[in-house]
Design a protein around this motif. Structure first.
Motif, mmCIF file in Angstrom:
data_model
loop_
_atom_site.group_PDB
_atom_site.id
_atom_site.type_symbol
_atom_site.label_atom_id
_atom_site.label_comp_id
_atom_site.label_asym_id
_atom_site.label_seq_id
_atom_site.Cartn_x
_atom_site.Cartn_y
_atom_site.Cartn_z
ATOM 1 N N VAL A 225 0.800 -1.227 -0.275
ATOM 2 C CA VAL A 225 0.014 -0.122 -0.128
ATOM 3 C C VAL A 225 0.799 0.928 0.225
ATOM 4 O O VAL A 225 0.465 2.583 -0.265
ATOM 5 N N ALA A 226 2.336 1.112 0.447
ATOM 6 C CA ALA A 226 2.520 1.943 0.521
ATOM 7 C C ALA A 226 4.258 2.292 0.587
ATOM 8 O O ALA A 226 5.372 2.871 -0.005
ATOM 9 N N GLY A 227 4.088 1.191 -1.138
ATOM 10 C CA GLY A 227 5.903 1.262 -1.657
ATOM 11 C C GLY A 227 5.288 1.231 -2.679
ATOM 12 O O GLY A 227 4.435 1.314 -3.548
ATOM 13 N N ASP A 228 6.790 1.232 -3.851
ATOM 14 C CA ASP A 228 7.259 1.359 -5.077
ATOM 15 C C ASP A 228 7.150 -0.388 -5.596
ATOM 16 O O ASP A 228 6.833 -0.960 -5.074
ATOM 17 N N GLU A 229 7.210 -0.334 -6.945
ATOM 18 C CA GLU A 229 7.098 -1.400 -7.664
ATOM 19 C C GLU A 229 8.179 -2.490 -7.211
ATOM 20 O O GLU A 229 7.944 -3.277 -7.100
ATOM 21 N N LEU B 217 7.337 3.811 0.150
ATOM 22 C CA LEU B 217 7.928 5.982 -0.217
ATOM 23 C C LEU B 217 7.124 6.830 1.291
ATOM 24 O O LEU B 217 6.322 6.992 0.835
ATOM 25 N N PRO B 218 8.397 7.430 1.293
ATOM 26 C CA PRO B 218 8.085 8.791 2.456
ATOM 27 C C PRO B 218 7.265 9.804 2.615
ATOM 28 O O PRO B 218 6.020 9.883 3.351
ATOM 29 N N ILE C 81 -2.852 5.556 4.779
ATOM 30 C CA ILE C 81 -2.490 4.610 3.511
ATOM 31 C C ILE C 81 -2.865 4.028 2.705
ATOM 32 O O ILE C 81 -3.003 3.994 1.942
ATOM 33 N N PHE C 82 -3.783 2.849 3.561
ATOM 34 C CA PHE C 82 -4.561 1.882 2.451
ATOM 35 C C PHE C 82 -5.654 1.990 1.700
ATOM 36 O O PHE C 82 -5.336 1.976 0.598
#
Length: 164
Positions: A33-37, A42-43, A87-88
């Protein structure tokens, strides 16, 4: 800076950290839910969730002098729950009764319910003496995790019901 708070680049005080989020949710779920590939967090996405949660907490706790000199642990916990919800919600929820998404949603609702009680004065936060409050609420013992709950006077008792 107050203990338990960190200042964000826009000057707002935030009630939890990325580490606090990572302690509460599985890393792979957080990356989803909060990251790149590549799976890197991702801050900006994390900060967005924490900022939104902190702003909501400030709104519900406006009867207290903000920022808190010492953040009650209960607020840190609820900030994590609320930040995860924000975030979700960026990517939409995948609801099944046992999914992480549904649990995050329920925890957010519980946090809001608690904060509504704080705002109404039914629950007092344990704040240090450096935090004056409106209406005299919140004069808790510094360093404790205890909450005080206020309620109305008892309406019915054996004494009051005599003769009925």
């Amino acid at each position: 800076m107050a203990a338990g708070l960190r200042q964000h680049r826009n000057g707002r005080m935030m009630y939890c950290t990325v580490d606090d989020l990572q302690k509460q949710v599985n890393q792979d779920v957080l990356e989803r839910v909060a990251g790149d590939e590549d799976g890197n967090l991702l801050p900006d996405v994390i900060d967005y969730g924490i900022e939104q949660a902190s702003a909501e907490i400030d709104a519900y706790c406006s009867r207290y002098s903000l920022p808190f000199a010492t953040v009650p642990e209960v607020l840190k916990k609820y900030c994590v729950d609320m930040a995860l919800f924000h975030i979700f919600s960026r990517q939409g929820f995948r609801f099944t009764e046992e999914s992480e998404d549904y649990i995050i949603y329920l925890r957010y609702k519980m946090a809001i319910d608690f904060l509504k009680q704080v705002a109404s004065g039914k629950v007092d936060l344990p704040v240090s003496s450096g935090n004056s409050t409106a209406g005299g609420y919140g004069e808790g013992v510094e360093g404790t995790g205890n909450l005080r709950i206020r309620s109305n006077e008892r309406l019915f008792s054996r004494e009051k019901m005599k003769g009925y």
